[in-house]
Design a protein around this motif. Structure first.
Motif, PDB file in Angstrom:
ATOM      1  N   MET A 123       0.855  -1.460   0.078  1.00  0.00           N
ATOM      2  CA  MET A 123      -0.055  -0.321  -0.423  1.00  0.00           C
ATOM      3  C   MET A 123       0.928   1.642  -0.229  1.00  0.00           C
ATOM      4  N   LYS A 124       2.461   0.809   0.564  1.00  0.00           N
ATOM      5  CA  LYS A 124       2.609   2.584   0.741  1.00  0.00           C
ATOM      6  C   LYS A 124       3.093   2.550  -1.162  1.00  0.00           C
ATOM      7  N   HIS A 125       3.811   1.562  -1.696  1.00  0.00           N
ATOM      8  CA  HIS A 125       3.974   2.095  -3.553  1.00  0.00           C
ATOM      9  C   HIS A 125       2.712   2.187  -3.884  1.00  0.00           C
ATOM     10  N   VAL A 126       1.609   1.622  -3.927  1.00  0.00           N
ATOM     11  CA  VAL A 126       0.424   2.086  -3.849  1.00  0.00           C
ATOM     12  C   VAL A 126      -0.050   4.043  -3.752  1.00  0.00           C
ATOM     13  N   VAL A 127      -0.557   3.758  -2.708  1.00  0.00           N
ATOM     14  CA  VAL A 127      -0.720   5.136  -2.351  1.00  0.00           C
ATOM     15  C   VAL A 127       0.455   6.292  -2.240  1.00  0.00           C
ATOM     16  N   ASN A 128       1.607   5.785  -2.853  1.00  0.00           N
ATOM     17  CA  ASN A 128       2.414   7.247  -2.848  1.00  0.00           C
ATOM     18  C   ASN A 128       2.204   7.297  -4.613  1.00  0.00           C
ATOM     19  N   ALA A 129       2.489   7.163  -4.983  1.00  0.00           N
ATOM     20  CA  ALA A 129       2.007   7.311  -6.361  1.00  0.00           C
ATOM     21  C   ALA A 129       0.775   7.609  -6.952  1.00  0.00           C
ATOM     22  N   PHE A 130       0.065   7.337  -6.583  1.00  0.00           N
ATOM     23  CA  PHE A 130      -1.511   8.163  -5.991  1.00  0.00           C
ATOM     24  C   PHE A 130      -1.546   9.244  -5.646  1.00  0.00           C
ATOM     25  N   ALA A 131      -0.959   9.378  -4.619  1.00  0.00           N
ATOM     26  CA  ALA A 131      -0.654  10.665  -3.230  1.00  0.00           C
ATOM     27  C   ALA A 131      -0.062  11.910  -5.294  1.00  0.00           C
ATOM     28  N   SER A 179     -12.451  15.373   2.218  1.00  0.00           N
ATOM     29  CA  SER A 179     -11.603  15.368   1.467  1.00  0.00           C
ATOM     30  C   SER A 179     -10.678  14.282   1.622  1.00  0.00           C
ATOM     31  N   GLY A 180      -9.572  13.973   0.671  1.00  0.00           N
ATOM     32  CA  GLY A 180      -8.409  12.870   0.864  1.00  0.00           C
ATOM     33  C   GLY A 180      -7.477  13.700   0.656  1.00  0.00           C
ATOM     34  N   PHE A 181      -7.673  15.283  -0.249  1.00  0.00           N
ATOM     35  CA  PHE A 181      -6.887  15.697  -0.038  1.00  0.00           C
ATOM     36  C   PHE A 181      -6.122  16.630   0.603  1.00  0.00           C
ATOM     37  N   HIS A 182      -7.044  16.523   1.951  1.00  0.00           N
ATOM     38  CA  HIS A 182      -6.788  16.826   3.013  1.00  0.00           C
ATOM     39  C   HIS A 182      -5.887  16.303   3.576  1.00  0.00           C
ATOM     40  N   ALA A 223     -10.536  10.887  -7.646  1.00  0.00           N
ATOM     41  CA  ALA A 223      -8.984  10.442  -7.080  1.00  0.00           C
ATOM     42  C   ALA A 223      -9.022  10.899  -5.526  1.00  0.00           C
ATOM     43  N   ASN A 224      -9.838  12.426  -5.498  1.00  0.00           N
ATOM     44  CA  ASN A 224      -9.772  12.702  -3.892  1.00  0.00           C
ATOM     45  C   ASN A 224     -10.353  12.322  -3.156  1.00  0.00           C
ATOM     46  N   GLN A 225     -11.969  11.682  -3.249  1.00  0.00           N
ATOM     47  CA  GLN A 225     -12.849  10.511  -2.461  1.00  0.00           C
ATOM     48  C   GLN A 225     -12.120   9.115  -1.963  1.00  0.00           C
ATOM     49  N   THR A 226     -11.277   8.876  -2.772  1.00  0.00           N
ATOM     50  CA  THR A 226     -10.590   7.362  -2.975  1.00  0.00           C
ATOM     51  C   THR A 226      -9.517   7.484  -1.661  1.00  0.00           C
ATOM     52  N   THR A 227      -8.705   8.572  -1.800  1.00  0.00           N
ATOM     53  CA  THR A 227      -7.775   9.234  -1.076  1.00  0.00           C
ATOM     54  C   THR A 227      -8.468   8.934  -0.045  1.00  0.00           C
ATOM     55  N   LEU A 244     -13.949   3.826  10.458  1.00  0.00           N
ATOM     56  CA  LEU A 244     -14.123   2.950   9.972  1.00  0.00           C
ATOM     57  C   LEU A 244     -15.575   2.935   9.532  1.00  0.00           C
ATOM     58  N   ILE A 245     -15.926   3.429  10.226  1.00  0.00           N
ATOM     59  CA  ILE A 245     -17.902   3.684   9.550  1.00  0.00           C
ATOM     60  C   ILE A 245     -17.640   4.623   8.325  1.00  0.00           C
ATOM     61  N   PRO A 246     -17.528   5.734   8.640  1.00  0.00           N
ATOM     62  CA  PRO A 246     -17.209   7.042   6.976  1.00  0.00           C
ATOM     63  C   PRO A 246     -16.194   6.569   6.011  1.00  0.00           C
ATOM     64  N   GLY A 247     -15.097   5.868   6.647  1.00  0.00           N
ATOM     65  CA  GLY A 247     -14.353   4.759   5.537  1.00  0.00           C
ATOM     66  C   GLY A 247     -15.162   4.041   4.770  1.00  0.00           C
ATOM     67  N   ILE A 248     -15.415   3.122   5.411  1.00  0.00           N
ATOM     68  CA  ILE A 248     -16.719   2.716   4.462  1.00  0.00           C
ATOM     69  C   ILE A 248     -17.679   2.700   3.853  1.00  0.00           C
ATOM     70  N   PHE A 249     -18.634   3.729   4.177  1.00  0.00           N
ATOM     71  CA  PHE A 249     -19.295   4.440   3.018  1.00  0.00           C
ATOM     72  C   PHE A 249     -18.741   5.400   2.456  1.00  0.00           C
ATOM     73  N   MET A 250     -17.771   5.692   2.539  1.00  0.00           N
ATOM     74  CA  MET A 250     -16.429   6.758   1.214  1.00  0.00           C
ATOM     75  C   MET A 250     -16.268   5.471   0.083  1.00  0.00           C
ATOM     76  N   LEU A 251     -15.959   4.377   0.698  1.00  0.00           N
ATOM     77  CA  LEU A 251     -15.644   3.403   0.094  1.00  0.00           C
ATOM     78  C   LEU A 251     -16.719   2.640  -0.826  1.00  0.00           C
ATOM     79  N   TYR A 252     -17.842   2.510  -0.807  1.00  0.00           N
ATOM     80  CA  TYR A 252     -18.887   1.662  -1.195  1.00  0.00           C
ATOM     81  C   TYR A 252     -19.806   3.320  -2.016  1.00  0.00           C
ATOM     82  N   THR A 253     -19.330   4.006  -2.011  1.00  0.00           N
ATOM     83  CA  THR A 253     -19.671   5.263  -2.796  1.00  0.00           C
ATOM     84  C   THR A 253     -18.753   5.858  -3.752  1.00  0.00           C
TER      85      THR A 253
END
Length: 486
Positions: A123-131, A241-244, A388-392, A415-424
Motif C-alpha cells: 500500500m505504501k507504493h500504491v498510495v505514493n503513486a496515487f498521492a 476530502s482526501g486532499f486534506h 481520486a480525492n475521495q478514494t484518497t 471505519l464507518i465513514p471509511g466504509i461509506f465512502m469506499l462503497y460510494t
C-alpha cells in the motif's frame, strides 16, 4: 434560511462536542515531543504557534473545493446541506484530525508512509503513486481556477498565459523556500481575507433576506436528480476530502503540541464546512433556482457564479474583495499541493531536503507535468480529481481505523465513514463515463462485493497487526528541548 442557519450552528456545536470526543478517543499526550522539535531542519520542520498553524491549515485544505463543489452541489437543493454538516462533523474533521495526529506520532510522515506502516508495504507504493497523481491534479486545477477568476476580474486586460506563468512562478518559490519564509508570513493575512470574504457573503444573504430554500420531505430527493453517488463526490472539500490527508502532514511538522491538534485539524475542517454552507446557500438562493444556476454554470462555470454572487451581495468594492478572497483559496492550496508532492517524493526516495538543489530536482518535473495538464479540459480534470480525492479519503480513514484498532480504541469513528465512502467511490467509478460505464444496478452489486471483501481483508490484517504489536509511534524517549536547540 432556517435550514442554513441551523446547519452552521450544528457545525460549531459539532466542534465542541464530537470533536472533543474524537480527541479523547485518540488520547492526546500534551507533554510528548512533536516533530517540529525532534526533526527540526529549518525548511519543513519549523515550530509555529497555534494561530499561525490554524490559518495555514485552513488555507492549505480550502482550495476551490469548498466553493466550486458546493456551488455545483447546490443543483441538488437543500439536501446538500445535510452532506456538508454530517460529512464535516463525522467524516471530514475526523479524517483530518486523525491524519494530522497520527502523522505527528510518526515524525510528520505523509500518507504513503502511514499507509505502508499500517496497511502494508504494498500500500505504501500504491498510495505514493496515487498521492502524487492526486497532488498533480490538485495543483493543476488550482492553477487554472484562480487564473480564470483573475482573468474575469481584470476583464481580460492581462492574457491568460501571463496569469498562469505568474501563478506558476509563485508556486515554485513557495514549494522550494522554507515554510516560514513565504507560507508562514503571508498565509495568516490571506486567512483573514478568506474569512472576511466568506462572512461578507453569508451576512449579505442574511441581511438581504435571500430566499435560501428549506429542507423538506418533498425536496429531500429532487426529481430526476440522482443524489447517490454524485452528490458525495461533487461536494468533497467542505464535507470530506482526501486532499486534506496530503496537507495535514505539512502542519504536523510545525505543530508545537498535540493539544493544539483539535483546533488546527478538526477545527479548520469545521471552518471549511461553514464556508461550504455559505456558497451552497448562495448557489441555491441568488439565481432563481436550479435552472438559473445551471444556465450561469454553463455560461462561465463556478467562477462566474462566484463573481456574480459577490458583486450582487457586496457591491463593486466589497465584491472585488470577496472575489480576491476566493482567488487566494486555490492559490494557497495549489502551492502546498506541490510542496506536499515534493515532500512525499523526497520521503519515498529518502532524499534530504536541506539543500535547495535537492528540492529543485524534485519540484521542476512536477511543474512541467502540471503545465502540460493545464491544456486538458477543466471539467474533465475535475471529474478525475473528485474520484481520486475521495478514494484518497477512504485510504486515510482506513489508516486511522487501523491505528485505533491496534491501539484497542474506538476505531468505528473512522471505519464507518471509511466504509461509506469506499462503497460510494466504487459505485461511481464502476458506473461513471470516466470509469467502467456499467449499468447502475450492476455497479451497486459490484461495489457491494468489493466493499465487503475489502472490509473483511481489513479486519484480518487488523487482527494480525494487533497480534504482531505494530508500533504506533516513533520513540522520542530521551528528547528534551535543550537537546533540540543544540
Amino acid at each position: 434560511m432556517v435550514t442554513f442557519l441551523v446547519g452552521i450552528v450544528l457545525l460549531i456545536v459539532g466542534y465542541f462536542t464530537y470533536g472533543k470526543f474524537v480527541e479523547k478517543v485518540f488520547g492526546v499526550k500534551e507533554d510528548r515531543a512533536t516533530p517540529a522539535f525532534t526533526q527540526a531542519d529549518e525548511v519543513d520542520y519549523v515550530p509555529m504557534n497555534t494561530k499561525k498553524n490554524s490559518l495555514i491549515q485552513l488555507l492549505n485544505i480550502a482550495g476551490v473545493g469548498p466553493i466550486f463543489g458546493p456551488i455545483m452541489g447546490a443543483l441538488y437543493g437543500p439536501v446538500a446541506f445535510i452532506w456538508i454538516v454530517v460529512g464535516a462533523i463525522f467524516a471530514g474533521a475526523v479524517h483530518d484530525y486523525l491524519t494530522g495526529m497520527i502523522s505527528i506520532r510518526n515524525r510528520g510522515a505523509h500518507l504513503p508512509e502511514l499507509a505502508g506502516q499500517y496497511l502494508g508495504k504494498i500500500m505504501k507504493h500504491v498510495v505514493n503513486a496515487f498521492a502524487v497523481l492526486l497532488l498533480l491534479l490538485v495543483g493543476t486545477v488550482f492553477v487554472t481556477a484562480p487564473a480564470g477568476l483573475l482573468y474575469n476580474l481584470m476583464n481580460g486586460w492581462m492574457g491568460m498565459g501571463l496569469i498562469l506563468a505568474a501563478i506558476f512562478i509563485y508556486y515554485i518559490l513557495a514549494t522550494l523556500l522554507p515554510i516560514d519564509k513565504i507560507i508562514g508570513r503571508v498565509y495568516p493575512l490571506f486567512g483573514l481575507l478568506l474569512i472576511i470574504s466568506a462572512v461578507g457573503v453569508g451576512a449579505g444573504m442574511v441581511i438581504t433576506g435571500a430566499d435560501i430554500p428549506e429542507l423538506t420531505l418533498t425536496n429531500l430527493h429532487p426529481d430526476n436528480v440522482p443524489i447517490f453517488p454524485l452528490l458525495f463526490l461533487t461536494i468533497s472539500c467542505g464535507a470530506l476530502s482526501g486532499f486534506h490527508a496530503t496537507q495535514t502532514p505539512i502542519i504536523s511538522r510545525t505543530t508545537e503540541s498535540e493539544k493544539q491538534g483539535r483546533k488546527i485539524f478538526y477545527g479548520m475542517m469545521i471552518a471549511e464546512g461553514v464556508i461550504a454552507m455559505i456558497w451552497a446557500a448562495a448557489g441555491m438562493a441568488l439565481f432563481n433556482g436550479p435552472v438559473g444556476l445551471n444556465e450561469l454554470l454553463a455560461a462561465g462555470g463556478p467562477a462566474m457564479v462566484v463573481s456574480e454572487a459577490s458583486t450582487m451581495l457586496l457591491g463593486a468594492i466589497g465584491g472585488t474583495l470577496a472575489i480576491l478572497g476566493v482567488i487566494i483559496l486555490p492559490i494557497t492550496s495549489g502551492d502546498t499541493a506541490f510542496r506536499s508532492a515534493r515532500m512525499i517524493i523526497a520521503d519515498y526516495f529518502k532524499m534530504g531536503q536541506s539543500k535547495i538543489l535537492s528540492r529543485l530536482w524534485i519540484a521542476l518535473p512536477l511543474f512541467i507535468l502540471s503545465y502540460g495538464l493545464t491544456k486538458i479540459d477543466f471539467t474533465l480534470l475535475w471529474r478525475y480529481f473528485s474520484w481520486a480525492n475521495q478514494t484518497t479519503a477512504v485510504i486515510a480513514l482506513f489508516v486511522g481505523a487501523m491505528y485505533l484498532y491496534i491501539a484497542k480504541k474506538n476505531y468505528w469513528i473512522s471505519l464507518i465513514p471509511g466504509i461509506f465512502m469506499l462503497y460510494t467511490t466504487m459505485v461511481y467509478i464502476l458506473n461513471a463515463p470516466i470509469g467502467f460505464r456499467l449499468d447502475m444496478g450492476i455497479a451497486y452489486i459490484g461495489a457491494t462485493v468489493i466493499t465487503i471483501t475489502l472490509v473483511a481483508t481489513f479486519f484480518v490484517a487488523a487482527n494480525k497487526a494487533r497480534a504482531d504489536q505494530i508500533p504506533l509511534e516513533e520513540d522520542v524517549s530521551g528528547w528534551s528541548p535543550s537537546v533540540a536547540r543544540l
